[in-house]
Design a protein around this motif. Structure first.
Motif, PDB file in Angstrom:
ATOM      1  N   LEU A   8       0.842  -1.198   0.000  1.00 46.83           N
ATOM      2  CA  LEU A   8       0.000   0.000   0.000  1.00 46.83           C
ATOM      3  C   LEU A   8       0.872   1.240   0.000  1.00 46.83           C
ATOM      4  O   LEU A   8       2.014   1.200   0.468  1.00 46.83           O
ATOM      5  CB  LEU A   8      -0.894   0.018   1.241  1.00 46.83           C
ATOM      6  CG  LEU A   8      -1.905  -1.115   1.353  1.00 46.83           C
ATOM      7  CD1 LEU A   8      -2.518  -1.151   2.748  1.00 46.83           C
ATOM      8  CD2 LEU A   8      -2.982  -0.981   0.285  1.00 46.83           C
ATOM      9  N   TYR A  43      -2.209   5.953   2.160  1.00 48.47           N
ATOM     10  CA  TYR A  43      -3.236   4.996   2.559  1.00 48.47           C
ATOM     11  C   TYR A  43      -2.927   4.446   3.957  1.00 48.47           C
ATOM     12  O   TYR A  43      -3.816   4.340   4.797  1.00 48.47           O
ATOM     13  CB  TYR A  43      -3.341   3.847   1.549  1.00 48.47           C
ATOM     14  CG  TYR A  43      -4.500   2.932   1.844  1.00 48.47           C
ATOM     15  CD1 TYR A  43      -5.721   3.123   1.222  1.00 48.47           C
ATOM     16  CD2 TYR A  43      -4.389   1.907   2.784  1.00 48.47           C
ATOM     17  CE1 TYR A  43      -6.801   2.304   1.507  1.00 48.47           C
ATOM     18  CE2 TYR A  43      -5.459   1.089   3.079  1.00 48.47           C
ATOM     19  CZ  TYR A  43      -6.664   1.287   2.432  1.00 48.47           C
ATOM     20  OH  TYR A  43      -7.737   0.477   2.735  1.00 48.47           O
ATOM     21  N   TYR A  97      -5.331   4.998   7.139  1.00 54.39           N
ATOM     22  CA  TYR A  97      -5.968   3.805   7.694  1.00 54.39           C
ATOM     23  C   TYR A  97      -5.659   3.617   9.183  1.00 54.39           C
ATOM     24  O   TYR A  97      -6.530   3.225   9.954  1.00 54.39           O
ATOM     25  CB  TYR A  97      -5.521   2.558   6.913  1.00 54.39           C
ATOM     26  CG  TYR A  97      -6.277   1.313   7.288  1.00 54.39           C
ATOM     27  CD1 TYR A  97      -7.511   1.036   6.712  1.00 54.39           C
ATOM     28  CD2 TYR A  97      -5.777   0.415   8.221  1.00 54.39           C
ATOM     29  CE1 TYR A  97      -8.227  -0.107   7.059  1.00 54.39           C
ATOM     30  CE2 TYR A  97      -6.485  -0.721   8.577  1.00 54.39           C
ATOM     31  CZ  TYR A  97      -7.696  -0.979   7.983  1.00 54.39           C
ATOM     32  OH  TYR A  97      -8.395  -2.105   8.340  1.00 54.39           O
TER      33      TYR A  97
END
Length: 163
Positions: A73, A77, A81
């Protein structure tokens, strides 16, 4: 080996991955997409990933690259997250605080499960492995393209006894 596992239903493989730390890069797992493999992996959620996620979000460049390779990722992100931002009024005006999410190790396990679902059709429930102080160390799970394998894996993983 991959050409035999690709479209031939006669040949299947079983892999047990117990990585040393976070040594398995996501691109290696992604290379298994569509193959006839039952893939068991011990994910170092508490011993690996959570230790790299600093409480204040100030992650070193080397650790950030490691997280990106391990999870497959991008940097933004990962930050979005695992961290929450909030505005706080101070004597000097509004400041933005960045804090690591609660129950981060479980959140890492859930994310890894979702990542595996982008490569494999089925992913088992996780068997959560804890140490003597009840801290989560690993999530053990199986990913496959075989529905029957998923049922068997969930039966194996389901705790029979309370530890």
């Amino acid at each position: 080996m991959a050409k035999y596992l690709d479209s031939n239903k006669v040949y299947r493989a079983l892999a047990f991955i117990d990585p040393y730390g976070m040594t398995v890069n996501w691109e290696s797992i992604q290379a298994l997409k569509g193959l006839g493999i039952d893939f068991w992996i011990l994910v170092p959620t508490g011993l690996g990933v959570s230790r790299l996620l600093k409480n204040d979000g100030n992650i070193s460049e080397a650790w950030q690259r490691k997280l990106e390779k391990f999870l497959g990722l991008d940097r933004q992100y990962i930050i979005d997250y695992f961290y929450q931002r909030r505005s706080v009024s101070t004597l000097f005006g509004e400041e933005t605080q960045i804090n690591k999410e609660k129950d981060i190790v479980t959140k890492i396990g859930n994310l890894y499960t979702e990542r595996l679902k982008t490569v494999f059709e089925y992913v088992s429930e996780s068997f959560v492995m804890k140490n003597s102080t009840n801290s989560i160390m690993y999530h053990f799970m199986m990913a496959t393209n075989n529905h029957s394998g998923l049922k068997i894996a969930n039966d194996v993983i389901k705790p029979k006894y309370k530890l």
